[in-house]
Design a protein around this motif. Structure first.
Motif, short mmCIF file in Angstrom:
data_model
loop_
_atom_site.label_atom_id
_atom_site.label_comp_id
_atom_site.label_asym_id
_atom_site.label_seq_id
_atom_site.Cartn_x
_atom_site.Cartn_y
_atom_site.Cartn_z
N ASN A 131 -97.89 129.55 26.98
CA ASN A 131 -96.52 129.37 26.53
C ASN A 131 -96.30 128.01 25.88
OD1 ASN A 131 -95.71 131.88 27.29
ND2 ASN A 131 -94.95 131.24 29.30
N THR A 132 -96.94 127.00 26.44
CA THR A 132 -96.80 125.67 25.86
C THR A 132 -97.44 125.62 24.47
OG1 THR A 132 -96.94 124.77 28.09
CG2 THR A 132 -97.16 123.21 26.30
N ALA A 133 -98.58 126.27 24.36
CA ALA A 133 -99.26 126.30 23.06
C ALA A 133 -98.42 127.05 22.03
CB ALA A 133 -100.63 126.93 23.20
N LEU A 134 -97.87 128.16 22.44
CA LEU A 134 -97.05 128.95 21.52
C LEU A 134 -95.81 128.16 21.09
CD1 LEU A 134 -97.25 132.52 23.10
CD2 LEU A 134 -98.40 131.68 21.05
N ASP A 135 -95.22 127.49 22.07
CA ASP A 135 -94.10 126.60 21.78
C ASP A 135 -94.46 125.60 20.71
OD1 ASP A 135 -91.94 127.21 23.19
OD2 ASP A 135 -92.27 125.80 24.85
N GLN A 185 -93.03 125.23 16.90
CA GLN A 185 -92.27 124.06 16.51
C GLN A 185 -92.93 123.27 15.38
OE1 GLN A 185 -91.68 123.00 20.40
NE2 GLN A 185 -89.66 123.90 20.41
N SER A 186 -94.24 123.23 15.41
CA SER A 186 -94.89 122.44 14.38
C SER A 186 -95.15 123.28 13.13
CB SER A 186 -96.20 121.87 14.91
OG SER A 186 -97.06 122.94 15.24
N LYS A 187 -94.98 124.60 13.32
CA LYS A 187 -95.19 125.54 12.22
C LYS A 187 -96.56 125.37 11.57
CE LYS A 187 -90.55 126.85 11.34
NZ LYS A 187 -89.81 125.85 12.14
N LYS A 188 -97.49 124.96 12.39
CA LYS A 188 -98.85 124.87 11.88
C LYS A 188 -99.48 126.24 11.97
CE LYS A 188 -99.90 120.12 13.03
NZ LYS A 188 -100.38 119.28 14.11
N VAL A 189 -99.31 127.00 10.92
CA VAL A 189 -99.81 128.36 10.98
C VAL A 189 -101.19 128.45 10.35
CG1 VAL A 189 -99.37 130.75 10.41
CG2 VAL A 189 -97.48 129.24 11.00
N VAL A 190 -101.35 127.77 9.22
CA VAL A 190 -102.64 127.82 8.55
C VAL A 190 -103.52 126.71 9.10
CG1 VAL A 190 -103.81 127.78 6.34
CG2 VAL A 190 -101.47 128.65 6.51
N ILE A 191 -104.68 127.05 9.48
CA ILE A 191 -105.55 126.08 10.11
C ILE A 191 -106.85 125.96 9.32
CG2 ILE A 191 -106.88 125.58 12.18
CD1 ILE A 191 -104.21 127.68 13.05
N VAL A 192 -107.25 124.73 9.09
CA VAL A 192 -108.52 124.52 8.40
C VAL A 192 -109.65 124.65 9.41
CG1 VAL A 192 -109.84 122.95 6.97
CG2 VAL A 192 -107.36 122.92 6.87
N GLU A 193 -110.46 125.62 9.17
CA GLU A 193 -111.47 125.95 10.17
C GLU A 193 -112.83 125.34 9.87
OE1 GLU A 193 -112.41 127.40 13.73
OE2 GLU A 193 -110.46 127.42 12.76
N LYS A 223 -89.24 118.92 22.77
CA LYS A 223 -89.22 118.77 21.33
C LYS A 223 -87.83 119.10 20.82
CE LYS A 223 -92.01 120.69 23.25
NZ LYS A 223 -92.49 121.87 23.87
N ILE A 224 -87.62 118.71 19.61
CA ILE A 224 -86.30 118.98 19.03
C ILE A 224 -86.17 120.46 18.72
CG2 ILE A 224 -84.80 118.54 17.05
CD1 ILE A 224 -87.16 115.93 17.31
N ARG A 225 -85.11 121.01 19.19
CA ARG A 225 -84.92 122.44 18.96
C ARG A 225 -84.26 122.68 17.61
NH1 ARG A 225 -83.62 121.91 24.13
NH2 ARG A 225 -85.14 122.80 25.53
N THR A 226 -84.37 123.92 17.18
CA THR A 226 -83.72 124.28 15.94
C THR A 226 -82.25 123.90 16.03
OG1 THR A 226 -85.05 126.23 16.34
CG2 THR A 226 -83.81 126.15 14.28
N ALA A 227 -81.83 123.13 15.07
CA ALA A 227 -80.48 122.60 15.12
C ALA A 227 -79.44 123.71 15.22
CB ALA A 227 -80.22 121.73 13.90
N ALA A 228 -79.64 124.77 14.45
CA ALA A 228 -78.65 125.83 14.39
C ALA A 228 -78.33 126.41 15.77
CB ALA A 228 -79.15 126.93 13.47
#
Lengths: 166, 299
Positions: free
Chosen positions: A69-73, A77-85, B45-50
């Motif tokens: 869950n922490t990792a998914l969080d 949040q960081s929106k790091k979806v694409v990862i350089v492998e 962390k900062i949550r989505t402002a909306a």
């Protein structure tokens, strides 16, 4: 009032199994710094919510769940979806002969939706039982089975397409 | 597919390089998390402002709507004056499958010193609105990722309510991902209608040392009588493992109990492992008699 043993047990457990949980975190974020952060925050969360751990027998899946869950969080949040492998792979290339096949497979893994990838990692890499995977991901056993099947299917398709494309 | 390829992937997975500092990070985190449970929530962390904005707006409407009514109720009571009491001003309840919250907002009623009364009540309301807001944001967050368990329970207890003293403790218990118990107290002199602070009870700042020393003695004595009682204090817990309790904060949580004794309170994880919960120490009056401003409140 709770006995001190549960907290102590959590501590021993975490220290003992740290590499396992680090690897799991790493499999999501693909870099050491973030993986360490996730391990750190998972520990904070675990200690803080130790009261929610009713039965010490569940400590393993309970902690897996916190890490996932922490990792998914973190990913969300960081929106790091694409990862350089590639860079990462070169790190353990000395033990590899045919890196190319792995790369395909790795890419195929990365293409899987997170919920599917988690299942593959937990079931096949961490060797959890289906029931345990279900517990970690907080879904029912049938869902795990269905997703597992689909994940394998997708992986196979992915590999096949890549090979055909070559 | 299920065979060899997966084995290869697993091998690779198992060969994930383990950084040398992992062990350090793990031990440090364990140590810190025991100690700094309360601050730790700031790690968020900062949550989505909306999301927050929506939740905040909802609460705000509630707050504004009810405040004038509340104010009016007070004004309507003809015989305020001496009847100072605590009442439940507002309750928020959320009861969903895996989320539950119970937030009870207390209000002080009956003070003629309306400035004091209003500032206390505004503080209570603001604290709980923030709590509600955070909780709603967290729920939203969890729902997006497909579930989880979350609970918050906040309310108040009246520790003392006699002719002179009104001590009200407000607590917040978070369960699930970030659990903690926090207690905050307000102690009022009902006759003079003033808020009693810890420094105001004493002639000078010597109280910090005097009280801290007494608490350390009590901690060690309790541990000696029952070895399951662990405090993070020299003589009980090893140094270096956790930050040991040195002294109380100048504004440490406290209340005055019905026996007119000073009670110092520590939040969960503040000076002891989590299983000890919230811990309190009654300070023998003879220990502090010399430095008390007067024997009016504490006897």
């Amino acid at each position: 009032m709770r006995s001190s043993s549960l907290e102590q047990e959590l501590e021993n457990f975490v220290i003992q199994e740290q590499e396992k949980y680090y690897r799991l975190a790493y499999s999501y974020v693909k870099n050491a710094d973030d993986a360490l952060d996730i391990v750190q925050e998972s520990i904070y969360k675990a200690v803080a919510s130790i009261d929610s751990l009713k039965n010490p027998g569940y400590i393993k899946t309970w902690f897996y769940r916190i890490v996932v869950n922490t990792a998914l969080d973190f990913l969300r949040q960081s929106k790091k979806v694409v990862i350089v492998e590639e860079e990462v792979l070169s790190g353990f290339s000395e033990s590899k002969v045919d890196t190319y096949a792995d790369l395909d497979l790795q890419r195929a893994m990365e293409k899987l939706p997170l919920s599917y990838r988690s299942i593959i990692v937990l079931r096949f890499f961490e060797d959890l039982k289906i029931e345990e995977v279900a517990e970690v991901l907080d879904v029912n056993v049938n869902t795990v089975k269905t997703r597992l099947y689909k994940a394998l299917e997708k992986l196979r398709l992915e590999i096949k397409n890549q090979n055909e494309g070559d | 597919m299920k065979g060899q390829n997966l084995e290869q992937l697993k091998k690779e997975y198992m060969e994930t390089p383990i950084p040398a500092e992992l062990d350090f990070v793990v031990k440090k985190s364990l140590q810190e998390s025991r100690k700094k449970m309360l601050r730790k929530n700031k790690f968020r962390k900062i949550r989505t402002a909306a999301i927050s904005v929506v939740a905040a707006a909802a609460v705000f409407v509630v707050g504004i709507n009810s405040s004038p009514v509340f104010a009016k109720t007070l004004a309507d009571v003809p015989f305020v004056g001496s009847i100072v009491k605590v009442l439940t001003f507002r309750e928020y309840t959320i009861d969903e499958e895996t989320f539950d919250a119970k937030i009870i907002v207390p209000a002080i009623d009956g003070l003629q010193n309306k400035n004091l009364e209003n500032s206390l009540n505004e503080k209570y309301l603001a604290e709980n609105e923030r709590l509600y807001e955070e909780f709603m944001a967290e729920i939203k967050d969890l729902k997006e990722k497909g579930g989880g368990h979350l609970g918050v329970d906040s309310g108040y207890v009246v520790k003392t309510d006699n002719e002179r003293i009104l001590s009200v403790g407000r607590y917040v218990v978070n369960t699930a991902a970030s659990s903690s118990t926090v207690f905050k107290y307000d102690t009022l002199d009902k006759q003079d209608e003033v808020l009693i602070t810890l420094p105001s009870l004493f002639k000078d700042e010597r109280y910090v040392e005097v009280i801290s020393e007494n608490i350390k003695e009590q901690m060690r004595a309790q541990h000696q009588a029952d070895e399951n009682k662990i405090y993070w204090v020299k003589g009980v817990e090893d140094e270096g493992f956790v930050d040991l309790f040195e002294k109380i904060d100048k504004e440490q949580s406290f209340y005055i109990n019905p026996d007119d004794k000073l009670v110092i309170s520590f939040d969960k994880y503040e000076v002891a492992p989590g299983y000890m919960g919230v811990v309190e120490f009654v300070i023998p009056t003879e220990v502090i008699a010399d430095i008390l401003v007067s024997a009016e409140y504490i006897k």
